[in-house]
Design a protein around this motif. Structure first.
Motif, PDB file in Angstrom:
ATOM      1  N   LEU A 137       0.855  -1.193   0.000  1.00  0.00           N
ATOM      2  CA  LEU A 137       0.000   0.000   0.000  1.00  0.00           C
ATOM      3  C   LEU A 137       0.893   1.247   0.000  1.00  0.00           C
ATOM      4  N   ARG A 138       0.833   2.012  -1.061  1.00  0.00           N
ATOM      5  CA  ARG A 138       1.694   3.198  -1.267  1.00  0.00           C
ATOM      6  C   ARG A 138       3.158   2.835  -0.988  1.00  0.00           C
ATOM      7  N   ASN A 139       3.845   3.539  -0.057  1.00  0.00           N
ATOM      8  CA  ASN A 139       5.268   3.222   0.133  1.00  0.00           C
ATOM      9  C   ASN A 139       5.484   2.100   1.150  1.00  0.00           C
ATOM     10  N   ILE A 140       4.391   1.459   1.584  1.00  0.00           N
ATOM     11  CA  ILE A 140       4.517   0.349   2.544  1.00  0.00           C
ATOM     12  C   ILE A 140       4.556  -0.979   1.783  1.00  0.00           C
TER      13      ILE A 140
ATOM     14  N   GLY B 181       6.364  10.465  12.294  1.00  0.00           N
ATOM     15  CA  GLY B 181       7.437  10.348  11.306  1.00  0.00           C
ATOM     16  C   GLY B 181       7.436  11.555  10.396  1.00  0.00           C
ATOM     17  N   GLU B 182       8.458  11.605   9.549  1.00  0.00           N
ATOM     18  CA  GLU B 182       8.616  12.777   8.680  1.00  0.00           C
ATOM     19  C   GLU B 182       7.581  12.805   7.562  1.00  0.00           C
ATOM     20  N   ASN B 183       7.545  13.923   6.875  1.00  0.00           N
ATOM     21  CA  ASN B 183       6.655  14.041   5.718  1.00  0.00           C
ATOM     22  C   ASN B 183       6.977  12.931   4.714  1.00  0.00           C
ATOM     23  N   GLY B 184       5.941  12.326   4.177  1.00  0.00           N
ATOM     24  CA  GLY B 184       6.129  11.299   3.147  1.00  0.00           C
ATOM     25  C   GLY B 184       6.597   9.956   3.674  1.00  0.00           C
ATOM     26  N   SER B 185       6.642   9.787   5.008  1.00  0.00           N
ATOM     27  CA  SER B 185       7.153   8.527   5.555  1.00  0.00           C
ATOM     28  C   SER B 185       6.127   7.389   5.456  1.00  0.00           C
ATOM     29  N   GLY B 186       4.844   7.731   5.420  1.00  0.00           N
ATOM     30  CA  GLY B 186       3.815   6.689   5.297  1.00  0.00           C
ATOM     31  C   GLY B 186       2.799   6.676   6.429  1.00  0.00           C
ATOM     32  N   LYS B 187       2.716   7.757   7.205  1.00  0.00           N
ATOM     33  CA  LYS B 187       1.785   7.806   8.356  1.00  0.00           C
ATOM     34  C   LYS B 187       0.322   7.751   7.887  1.00  0.00           C
ATOM     35  N   THR B 188      -0.025   8.641   6.965  1.00  0.00           N
ATOM     36  CA  THR B 188      -1.413   8.650   6.486  1.00  0.00           C
ATOM     37  C   THR B 188      -1.741   7.340   5.771  1.00  0.00           C
ATOM     38  N   SER B 189      -0.708   6.743   5.157  1.00  0.00           N
ATOM     39  CA  SER B 189      -0.942   5.473   4.457  1.00  0.00           C
ATOM     40  C   SER B 189      -1.382   4.374   5.430  1.00  0.00           C
ATOM     41  N   ILE B 190      -0.909   4.442   6.675  1.00  0.00           N
ATOM     42  CA  ILE B 190      -1.347   3.450   7.672  1.00  0.00           C
ATOM     43  C   ILE B 190      -2.836   3.662   7.981  1.00  0.00           C
TER      44      ILE B 190
ATOM     45  N   PHE C  40      -9.608   6.831   1.769  1.00  0.00           N
ATOM     46  CA  PHE C  40     -10.320   8.102   1.928  1.00  0.00           C
ATOM     47  C   PHE C  40      -9.627   9.196   1.111  1.00  0.00           C
ATOM     48  N   ARG C  41      -8.513   8.805   0.400  1.00  0.00           N
ATOM     49  CA  ARG C  41      -7.777   9.818  -0.359  1.00  0.00           C
ATOM     50  C   ARG C  41      -8.041   9.743  -1.852  1.00  0.00           C
ATOM     51  N   THR C  42      -8.397   8.542  -2.319  1.00  0.00           N
ATOM     52  CA  THR C  42      -8.572   8.382  -3.761  1.00  0.00           C
ATOM     53  C   THR C  42      -9.650   7.347  -4.048  1.00  0.00           C
TER      54      THR C  42
ATOM     55  N   ARG D 126      -5.503   2.150  -8.312  1.00  0.00           N
ATOM     56  CA  ARG D 126      -4.121   2.152  -8.828  1.00  0.00           C
ATOM     57  C   ARG D 126      -3.241   3.171  -8.107  1.00  0.00           C
ATOM     58  N   HIS D 127      -3.841   4.215  -7.520  1.00  0.00           N
ATOM     59  CA  HIS D 127      -3.036   5.176  -6.757  1.00  0.00           C
ATOM     60  C   HIS D 127      -2.686   4.632  -5.371  1.00  0.00           C
ATOM     61  N   LEU D 128      -3.566   3.816  -4.858  1.00  0.00           N
ATOM     62  CA  LEU D 128      -3.425   3.265  -3.509  1.00  0.00           C
ATOM     63  C   LEU D 128      -2.426   2.101  -3.486  1.00  0.00           C
ATOM     64  N   VAL D 129      -2.568   1.234  -4.498  1.00  0.00           N
ATOM     65  CA  VAL D 129      -1.719   0.035  -4.563  1.00  0.00           C
ATOM     66  C   VAL D 129      -0.298   0.466  -4.927  1.00  0.00           C
ATOM     67  N   GLN D 130       0.676  -0.162  -4.272  1.00  0.00           N
ATOM     68  CA  GLN D 130       2.069   0.201  -4.519  1.00  0.00           C
ATOM     69  C   GLN D 130       2.422   0.018  -5.996  1.00  0.00           C
ATOM     70  N   THR D 131       3.177   0.952  -6.508  1.00  0.00           N
ATOM     71  CA  THR D 131       3.580   0.917  -7.920  1.00  0.00           C
ATOM     72  C   THR D 131       4.115  -0.464  -8.286  1.00  0.00           C
ATOM     73  N   GLU D 132       3.640  -0.958  -9.425  1.00  0.00           N
ATOM     74  CA  GLU D 132       4.058  -2.250  -9.986  1.00  0.00           C
ATOM     75  C   GLU D 132       3.535  -3.468  -9.236  1.00  0.00           C
TER      76      GLU D 132
ATOM     77  N   CYS E  10       1.056  12.286  13.606  1.00  0.00           N
ATOM     78  CA  CYS E  10       1.640  13.624  13.790  1.00  0.00           C
ATOM     79  C   CYS E  10       3.099  13.536  13.357  1.00  0.00           C
ATOM     80  N   VAL E  11       3.652  14.653  12.967  1.00  0.00           N
ATOM     81  CA  VAL E  11       5.043  14.638  12.513  1.00  0.00           C
ATOM     82  C   VAL E  11       5.960  14.375  13.718  1.00  0.00           C
ATOM     83  N   ASP E  12       5.639  15.074  14.818  1.00  0.00           N
ATOM     84  CA  ASP E  12       6.518  14.993  15.979  1.00  0.00           C
ATOM     85  C   ASP E  12       5.673  14.636  17.211  1.00  0.00           C
TER      86      ASP E  12
END
Ligand SMILES: Nc1ncnc2c1ncn2[C@@H]1O[C@H](COP(=O)(O)OP(=O)(O)OP(=O)(O)O)[C@@H](O)[C@H]1O
Ligand SMILES: [Mg+2]
Length: 363
Positions: A11-14, A30-39, A52-54, A58-64, A333-335
Protein backbone atom coordinates in the motif's frame (compact mmCIF):
# COMPACT_ATOMS: atom_id res chain seq x y z
CA UNK A 1 -14.33 -2.96 18.49
CA UNK A 2 -10.57 -3.00 18.32
CA UNK A 3 -7.72 -4.19 16.14
CA UNK A 4 -5.12 -6.25 17.99
CA UNK A 5 -2.85 -6.99 15.08
CA UNK A 6 -2.45 -5.30 11.75
CA UNK A 7 -0.58 -6.35 8.61
CA UNK A 8 -0.32 -4.13 5.55
CA UNK A 9 1.09 -5.19 2.19
CA UNK A 10 1.80 -3.18 -0.97
CA UNK A 11 0.00 0.00 0.00
CA UNK A 12 1.69 3.20 -1.27
CA UNK A 13 5.27 3.22 0.13
CA UNK A 14 4.52 0.35 2.54
CA UNK A 15 5.78 -2.96 1.15
CA UNK A 16 5.06 -5.06 4.18
CA UNK A 17 4.59 -4.14 7.83
CA UNK A 18 3.00 -5.78 10.80
CA UNK A 19 2.36 -4.38 14.27
CA UNK A 20 0.26 -4.83 17.39
CA UNK A 21 -1.65 -1.63 18.23
CA UNK A 22 -2.86 -0.56 21.64
CA UNK A 23 -6.62 -0.89 22.14
CA UNK A 24 -6.63 2.77 23.28
CA UNK A 25 -4.28 5.39 21.84
CA UNK A 26 -1.84 4.78 18.99
CA UNK A 27 0.52 7.54 17.91
CA UNK A 28 2.02 7.19 14.45
CA UNK A 29 4.81 9.68 13.92
CA UNK A 30 7.44 10.35 11.31
CA UNK A 31 8.62 12.78 8.68
CA UNK A 32 6.66 14.04 5.72
CA UNK A 33 6.13 11.30 3.15
CA UNK A 34 7.15 8.53 5.56
CA UNK A 35 3.82 6.69 5.30
CA UNK A 36 1.79 7.81 8.36
CA UNK A 37 -1.41 8.65 6.49
CA UNK A 38 -0.94 5.47 4.46
CA UNK A 39 -1.35 3.45 7.67
CA UNK A 40 -4.66 5.21 8.36
CA UNK A 41 -5.60 4.60 4.74
CA UNK A 42 -4.87 0.90 5.20
CA UNK A 43 -7.24 0.74 8.20
CA UNK A 44 -9.84 2.52 6.10
CA UNK A 45 -9.38 -0.17 3.43
CA UNK A 46 -9.86 -2.78 6.15
CA UNK A 47 -13.18 -1.22 7.20
CA UNK A 48 -14.57 -0.01 3.88
CA UNK A 49 -12.39 -1.64 1.14
CA UNK A 50 -11.42 1.82 -0.12
CA UNK A 51 -9.15 4.75 0.56
CA UNK A 52 -10.32 8.10 1.93
CA UNK A 53 -7.78 9.82 -0.36
CA UNK A 54 -8.57 8.38 -3.76
CA UNK A 55 -11.29 6.52 -5.61
CA UNK A 56 -8.74 4.89 -7.88
CA UNK A 57 -7.15 1.70 -6.55
CA UNK A 58 -4.12 2.15 -8.83
CA UNK A 59 -3.04 5.18 -6.76
CA UNK A 60 -3.42 3.27 -3.51
CA UNK A 61 -1.72 0.04 -4.56
CA UNK A 62 2.07 0.20 -4.52
CA UNK A 63 3.58 0.92 -7.92
CA UNK A 64 4.06 -2.25 -9.99
CA UNK A 65 2.02 -4.40 -7.58
CA UNK A 66 -1.30 -6.00 -8.52
CA UNK A 67 -3.12 -5.50 -5.24
CA UNK A 68 -2.89 -4.30 -1.67
CA UNK A 69 -3.80 -6.57 1.23
CA UNK A 70 -4.71 -5.51 4.76
CA UNK A 71 -5.12 -8.22 7.33
CA UNK A 72 -6.09 -7.88 10.99
CA UNK A 73 -7.07 -9.70 14.13
CA UNK A 74 -10.15 -7.94 15.40
CA UNK A 75 -12.57 -8.11 18.29
CA UNK A 76 -15.74 -6.71 16.67
CA UNK A 77 -18.10 -6.99 19.64
CA UNK A 78 -15.42 -6.14 22.26
CA UNK A 79 -15.97 -9.51 23.96
CA UNK A 80 -12.35 -10.56 24.22
CA UNK A 81 -12.40 -12.83 21.10
CA UNK A 82 -10.00 -12.53 18.20
CA UNK A 83 -11.31 -12.97 14.71
CA UNK A 84 -9.47 -12.71 11.43
CA UNK A 85 -10.37 -10.21 8.76
CA UNK A 86 -8.61 -9.63 5.45
CA UNK A 87 -9.33 -7.22 2.62
CA UNK A 88 -7.64 -7.40 -0.74
CA UNK A 89 -7.98 -4.40 -3.05
CA UNK A 90 -6.70 -5.15 -6.56
CA UNK A 91 -5.75 -2.45 -9.08
CA UNK A 92 -8.44 -3.88 -11.37
CA UNK A 93 -11.71 -5.40 -10.26
CA UNK A 94 -13.63 -5.82 -7.04
CA UNK A 95 -12.27 -5.94 -3.51
CA UNK A 96 -12.36 -9.28 -1.72
CA UNK A 97 -13.33 -9.43 1.94
CA UNK A 98 -12.61 -12.53 4.04
CA UNK A 99 -13.88 -12.82 7.60
CA UNK A 100 -13.15 -15.94 9.64
CA UNK A 101 -12.49 -17.95 6.47
CA UNK A 102 -15.62 -16.90 4.54
CA UNK A 103 -16.50 -14.14 2.08
CA UNK A 104 -18.62 -11.27 3.37
CA UNK A 105 -20.18 -8.26 1.64
CA UNK A 106 -19.46 -4.58 2.13
CA UNK A 107 -22.43 -3.73 4.34
CA UNK A 108 -21.57 -6.64 6.70
CA UNK A 109 -18.01 -5.29 6.81
CA UNK A 110 -19.20 -1.73 7.52
CA UNK A 111 -21.32 -3.07 10.38
CA UNK A 112 -18.35 -5.01 11.75
CA UNK A 113 -15.88 -2.10 11.71
CA UNK A 114 -17.37 1.24 12.80
CA UNK A 115 -14.80 3.71 11.48
CA UNK A 116 -14.54 7.45 12.00
CA UNK A 117 -12.03 9.53 10.07
CA UNK A 118 -10.91 13.01 11.13
CA UNK A 119 -8.60 14.59 8.55
CA UNK A 120 -8.40 17.71 6.41
CA UNK A 121 -11.43 16.51 4.39
CA UNK A 122 -13.52 16.57 7.57
CA UNK A 123 -13.74 20.36 7.15
CA UNK A 124 -16.11 19.52 4.29
CA UNK A 125 -18.73 18.77 6.93
CA UNK A 126 -18.93 22.55 7.30
CA UNK A 127 -17.63 23.83 4.01
CA UNK A 128 -18.75 21.13 1.58
CA UNK A 129 -22.01 20.29 -0.15
CA UNK A 130 -25.05 18.85 1.67
CA UNK A 131 -24.11 15.40 0.29
CA UNK A 132 -21.15 15.30 2.73
CA UNK A 133 -23.42 16.04 5.70
CA UNK A 134 -26.05 13.53 4.53
CA UNK A 135 -23.32 10.89 4.34
CA UNK A 136 -22.31 11.73 7.91
CA UNK A 137 -25.91 11.58 9.09
CA UNK A 138 -26.62 8.32 7.27
CA UNK A 139 -23.53 6.67 8.77
CA UNK A 140 -25.20 7.20 12.14
CA UNK A 141 -28.63 6.06 11.02
CA UNK A 142 -27.12 2.97 9.35
CA UNK A 143 -25.51 1.91 12.63
CA UNK A 144 -28.50 2.95 14.75
CA UNK A 145 -31.29 1.18 12.90
CA UNK A 146 -31.20 -2.17 11.10
CA UNK A 147 -34.10 -1.08 8.88
CA UNK A 148 -32.15 1.80 7.38
CA UNK A 149 -30.10 0.05 4.71
CA UNK A 150 -33.11 -1.60 3.00
CA UNK A 151 -35.06 1.61 3.24
CA UNK A 152 -32.22 3.64 1.78
CA UNK A 153 -31.71 1.19 -1.09
CA UNK A 154 -35.47 1.22 -1.80
CA UNK A 155 -35.53 5.00 -1.79
CA UNK A 156 -32.52 5.25 -4.16
CA UNK A 157 -34.24 2.80 -6.55
CA UNK A 158 -37.49 4.79 -6.66
CA UNK A 159 -35.64 8.11 -6.97
CA UNK A 160 -33.56 6.75 -9.86
CA UNK A 161 -36.65 5.47 -11.68
CA UNK A 162 -38.53 8.73 -11.13
CA UNK A 163 -35.54 10.72 -12.43
CA UNK A 164 -35.17 8.47 -15.49
CA UNK A 165 -38.84 9.03 -16.37
CA UNK A 166 -38.45 12.79 -15.87
CA UNK A 167 -35.34 12.86 -18.03
CA UNK A 168 -36.98 11.15 -20.99
CA UNK A 169 -40.24 13.04 -20.42
CA UNK A 170 -42.13 9.72 -20.23
CA UNK A 171 -44.24 10.72 -17.27
CA UNK A 172 -47.53 12.56 -17.05
CA UNK A 173 -49.37 13.76 -13.97
CA UNK A 174 -51.23 10.48 -13.57
CA UNK A 175 -48.13 8.28 -13.75
CA UNK A 176 -46.34 10.73 -11.45
CA UNK A 177 -48.92 10.13 -8.73
CA UNK A 178 -48.35 6.37 -8.93
CA UNK A 179 -44.57 6.79 -8.52
CA UNK A 180 -44.94 9.48 -5.89
CA UNK A 181 -46.91 7.19 -3.58
CA UNK A 182 -43.87 4.92 -3.26
CA UNK A 183 -41.45 7.87 -3.20
CA UNK A 184 -43.35 9.48 -0.33
CA UNK A 185 -43.66 6.26 1.66
CA UNK A 186 -39.86 5.80 1.57
CA UNK A 187 -39.25 9.51 2.17
CA UNK A 188 -41.40 9.63 5.28
CA UNK A 189 -39.71 6.64 6.85
CA UNK A 190 -36.19 7.77 5.93
CA UNK A 191 -36.82 11.27 7.25
CA UNK A 192 -38.31 9.92 10.48
CA UNK A 193 -35.18 7.79 11.09
CA UNK A 194 -32.90 10.75 10.37
CA UNK A 195 -34.83 13.02 12.76
CA UNK A 196 -34.84 10.38 15.52
CA UNK A 197 -31.10 9.91 15.11
CA UNK A 198 -30.34 13.63 15.24
CA UNK A 199 -32.43 13.97 18.38
CA UNK A 200 -30.17 11.40 20.06
CA UNK A 201 -27.00 12.93 18.61
CA UNK A 202 -27.69 16.48 19.78
CA UNK A 203 -27.01 16.01 23.53
CA UNK A 204 -23.81 14.07 22.73
CA UNK A 205 -22.72 16.86 20.38
CA UNK A 206 -23.49 19.58 22.94
CA UNK A 207 -21.39 17.70 25.48
CA UNK A 208 -18.32 17.39 23.23
CA UNK A 209 -18.66 21.00 22.02
CA UNK A 210 -18.66 22.22 25.61
CA UNK A 211 -15.56 20.10 26.33
CA UNK A 212 -13.70 21.38 23.29
CA UNK A 213 -15.05 24.89 22.84
CA UNK A 214 -16.28 25.94 26.27
CA UNK A 215 -19.51 27.88 26.21
CA UNK A 216 -19.68 28.54 22.49
CA UNK A 217 -23.29 28.09 21.37
CA UNK A 218 -23.28 25.73 18.36
CA UNK A 219 -26.73 24.67 17.17
CA UNK A 220 -27.37 21.55 15.15
CA UNK A 221 -30.44 21.75 12.92
CA UNK A 222 -32.01 19.59 10.23
CA UNK A 223 -33.47 20.48 6.88
CA UNK A 224 -35.78 17.79 5.43
CA UNK A 225 -34.99 18.42 1.77
CA UNK A 226 -38.28 20.19 1.23
CA UNK A 227 -40.32 22.87 2.99
CA UNK A 228 -41.37 20.96 6.12
CA UNK A 229 -44.44 23.14 6.61
CA UNK A 230 -45.88 21.51 3.47
CA UNK A 231 -46.75 17.87 2.77
CA UNK A 232 -44.27 16.20 0.40
CA UNK A 233 -47.06 15.08 -2.01
CA UNK A 234 -48.17 18.68 -2.38
CA UNK A 235 -44.54 19.81 -2.94
CA UNK A 236 -43.94 17.10 -5.58
CA UNK A 237 -47.19 18.00 -7.36
CA UNK A 238 -46.49 21.72 -7.45
CA UNK A 239 -42.85 21.20 -8.56
CA UNK A 240 -43.70 18.65 -11.24
CA UNK A 241 -43.35 21.00 -14.23
CA UNK A 242 -39.98 22.23 -12.95
CA UNK A 243 -38.78 18.66 -12.26
CA UNK A 244 -39.77 17.75 -15.85
CA UNK A 245 -37.82 20.69 -17.27
CA UNK A 246 -34.76 19.88 -15.16
CA UNK A 247 -34.98 16.12 -15.60
CA UNK A 248 -34.61 15.29 -11.92
CA UNK A 249 -36.51 15.40 -8.62
CA UNK A 250 -35.72 18.69 -6.89
CA UNK A 251 -37.30 17.98 -3.48
CA UNK A 252 -37.12 15.05 -1.08
CA UNK A 253 -34.72 13.33 1.34
CA UNK A 254 -32.04 13.33 -1.37
CA UNK A 255 -31.81 17.06 -0.59
CA UNK A 256 -31.75 16.77 3.22
CA UNK A 257 -29.06 18.67 5.09
CA UNK A 258 -27.65 19.36 8.55
CA UNK A 259 -27.50 23.03 9.51
CA UNK A 260 -24.78 24.21 11.86
CA UNK A 261 -25.08 27.64 13.39
CA UNK A 262 -23.00 29.60 15.87
CA UNK A 263 -24.88 32.28 17.78
CA UNK A 264 -27.44 32.20 14.96
CA UNK A 265 -24.82 32.61 12.18
CA UNK A 266 -23.79 30.07 9.56
CA UNK A 267 -20.90 28.17 11.23
CA UNK A 268 -18.92 27.81 7.97
CA UNK A 269 -18.84 31.60 7.58
CA UNK A 270 -18.33 32.44 11.23
CA UNK A 271 -15.69 30.13 12.66
CA UNK A 272 -11.90 30.29 12.52
CA UNK A 273 -9.98 27.38 11.03
CA UNK A 274 -9.12 25.86 14.43
CA UNK A 275 -12.70 26.35 15.67
CA UNK A 276 -13.96 24.60 12.53
CA UNK A 277 -11.66 21.67 13.19
CA UNK A 278 -13.03 21.40 16.73
CA UNK A 279 -16.67 21.60 15.61
CA UNK A 280 -16.35 18.97 12.87
CA UNK A 281 -14.35 16.77 15.23
CA UNK A 282 -17.11 17.23 17.84
CA UNK A 283 -19.62 15.91 15.30
CA UNK A 284 -17.50 12.82 14.70
CA UNK A 285 -16.75 12.29 18.39
CA UNK A 286 -20.43 12.70 19.30
CA UNK A 287 -21.33 10.11 16.70
CA UNK A 288 -18.84 7.67 18.24
CA UNK A 289 -20.14 8.34 21.75
CA UNK A 290 -23.71 7.68 20.62
CA UNK A 291 -22.62 4.57 18.73
CA UNK A 292 -20.98 3.27 21.90
CA UNK A 293 -24.10 4.02 23.97
CA UNK A 294 -26.43 2.30 21.48
CA UNK A 295 -24.29 -0.69 20.55
CA UNK A 296 -22.16 -1.23 23.64
CA UNK A 297 -18.93 -1.18 21.63
CA UNK A 298 -16.52 1.59 20.68
CA UNK A 299 -15.47 2.89 17.26
CA UNK A 300 -12.08 3.11 15.60
CA UNK A 301 -10.88 6.69 15.05
CA UNK A 302 -8.38 7.57 12.36
CA UNK A 303 -7.10 11.07 13.11
CA UNK A 304 -4.66 12.47 10.60
CA UNK A 305 -2.32 15.16 11.88
CA UNK A 306 -4.14 15.87 15.14
CA UNK A 307 -2.00 18.89 16.15
CA UNK A 308 -2.53 20.79 12.88
CA UNK A 309 -4.66 23.97 13.24
CA UNK A 310 -4.85 23.57 17.04
CA UNK A 311 -3.07 25.56 19.73
CA UNK A 312 -1.61 23.58 22.58
CA UNK A 313 -4.56 24.13 24.96
CA UNK A 314 -7.11 22.91 22.40
CA UNK A 315 -4.81 20.05 21.35
CA UNK A 316 -4.79 18.95 24.98
CA UNK A 317 -8.60 19.17 25.27
CA UNK A 318 -8.93 17.07 22.11
CA UNK A 319 -6.58 14.42 23.55
CA UNK A 320 -8.55 14.40 26.84
CA UNK A 321 -11.82 13.72 25.00
CA UNK A 322 -10.14 10.87 23.10
CA UNK A 323 -8.63 9.25 26.15
CA UNK A 324 -11.88 9.50 28.12
CA UNK A 325 -13.69 7.56 25.36
CA UNK A 326 -13.11 3.85 24.98
CA UNK A 327 -12.42 4.18 21.27
CA UNK A 328 -9.33 2.77 19.65
CA UNK A 329 -7.54 5.77 18.16
CA UNK A 330 -4.86 5.93 15.49
CA UNK A 331 -3.37 9.41 15.56
CA UNK A 332 -0.70 10.70 13.20
CA UNK A 333 1.64 13.62 13.79
CA UNK A 334 5.04 14.64 12.51
CA UNK A 335 6.52 14.99 15.98
CA UNK A 336 5.02 13.00 18.87
CA UNK A 337 6.58 15.35 21.44
CA UNK A 338 3.86 17.85 20.44
CA UNK A 339 1.32 15.51 22.11
CA UNK A 340 3.36 13.70 24.78
CA UNK A 341 2.50 16.04 27.62
CA UNK A 342 -1.25 15.75 27.04
CA UNK A 343 -1.84 12.13 28.03
CA UNK A 344 -2.67 10.79 31.44
CA UNK A 345 0.02 8.46 32.79
CA UNK A 346 -2.54 5.61 33.09
CA UNK A 347 -3.56 5.73 29.41
CA UNK A 348 -2.48 2.78 27.28
CA UNK A 349 -0.42 4.50 24.58
CA UNK A 350 1.61 2.85 21.84
CA UNK A 351 3.91 5.01 19.76
CA UNK A 352 5.09 3.86 16.34
CA UNK A 353 7.78 5.71 14.49
CA UNK A 354 7.62 5.28 10.75
CA UNK A 355 10.32 5.94 8.17
CA UNK A 356 10.28 5.06 4.46
CA UNK A 357 7.14 2.97 4.79
CA UNK A 358 8.57 0.83 7.56
CA UNK A 359 7.77 0.77 11.23
CA UNK A 360 10.04 0.57 14.25
CA UNK A 361 9.03 -1.45 17.33
CA UNK A 362 6.64 0.29 19.79
CA UNK A 363 8.55 2.73 21.97
N1 LIG B 1 1.14 4.03 -5.33
C1 LIG B 1 2.28 4.33 -4.68
N2 LIG B 1 3.34 3.48 -4.72
C2 LIG B 1 4.48 3.75 -4.05
N3 LIG B 1 4.66 4.85 -3.28
C3 LIG B 1 3.64 5.72 -3.20
C4 LIG B 1 2.41 5.52 -3.89
N4 LIG B 1 1.59 6.54 -3.62
C5 LIG B 1 2.27 7.37 -2.81
N5 LIG B 1 3.51 6.89 -2.55
C6 LIG B 1 4.53 7.44 -1.64
O1 LIG B 1 4.18 6.95 -0.37
C7 LIG B 1 4.37 7.92 0.62
C8 LIG B 1 3.00 8.13 1.26
O2 LIG B 1 3.20 8.90 2.30
P1 LIG B 1 2.03 9.41 3.26
O3 LIG B 1 1.10 10.28 2.54
O4 LIG B 1 1.49 8.26 3.99
O5 LIG B 1 3.00 10.28 4.15
P2 LIG B 1 2.82 10.96 5.55
O6 LIG B 1 3.80 10.31 6.47
O7 LIG B 1 1.40 10.97 5.93
O8 LIG B 1 3.36 12.42 5.20
P3 LIG B 1 2.86 13.88 5.63
O9 LIG B 1 3.49 14.17 6.97
O10 LIG B 1 3.45 14.74 4.57
O11 LIG B 1 1.38 13.89 5.65
C9 LIG B 1 4.92 9.14 -0.06
O12 LIG B 1 6.29 9.17 0.09
C10 LIG B 1 4.52 8.94 -1.52
O13 LIG B 1 5.41 9.54 -2.41
MG1 LIG C 1 0.05 12.49 5.97
Amino acid sequence: MSISNLQIKNLRNISSISFAPSSAINIICGENGSGKTSILEAINVLGLTRSFRTNKARHLVQTEQASTVVFASIDPMAQGFKQSLGVERPVEGEARIRFEGGDIDLSTLAELIPLQVINSDTFMLLEGSPAVRRQFLDWGVFHADKAFIQLWRGFRRVLKQRNTLLKCGKIDNQLRQVWDREFIAFSDQLTRLRIEYLKLLKPEFDKVVSQLLGDMDVQLGFSYGWDKKRQLDEVLASNFERDLRQGFTGSGPQRADIKLKVDGHNAAERLSRGQKKLVVSALKLAQGALFQRMNGRPCIYLIDDLPSELDSAHGELFCKVLEQSSNQCFITCVDDSSLNAFWHSQTDIATFRIADGDIAAPM
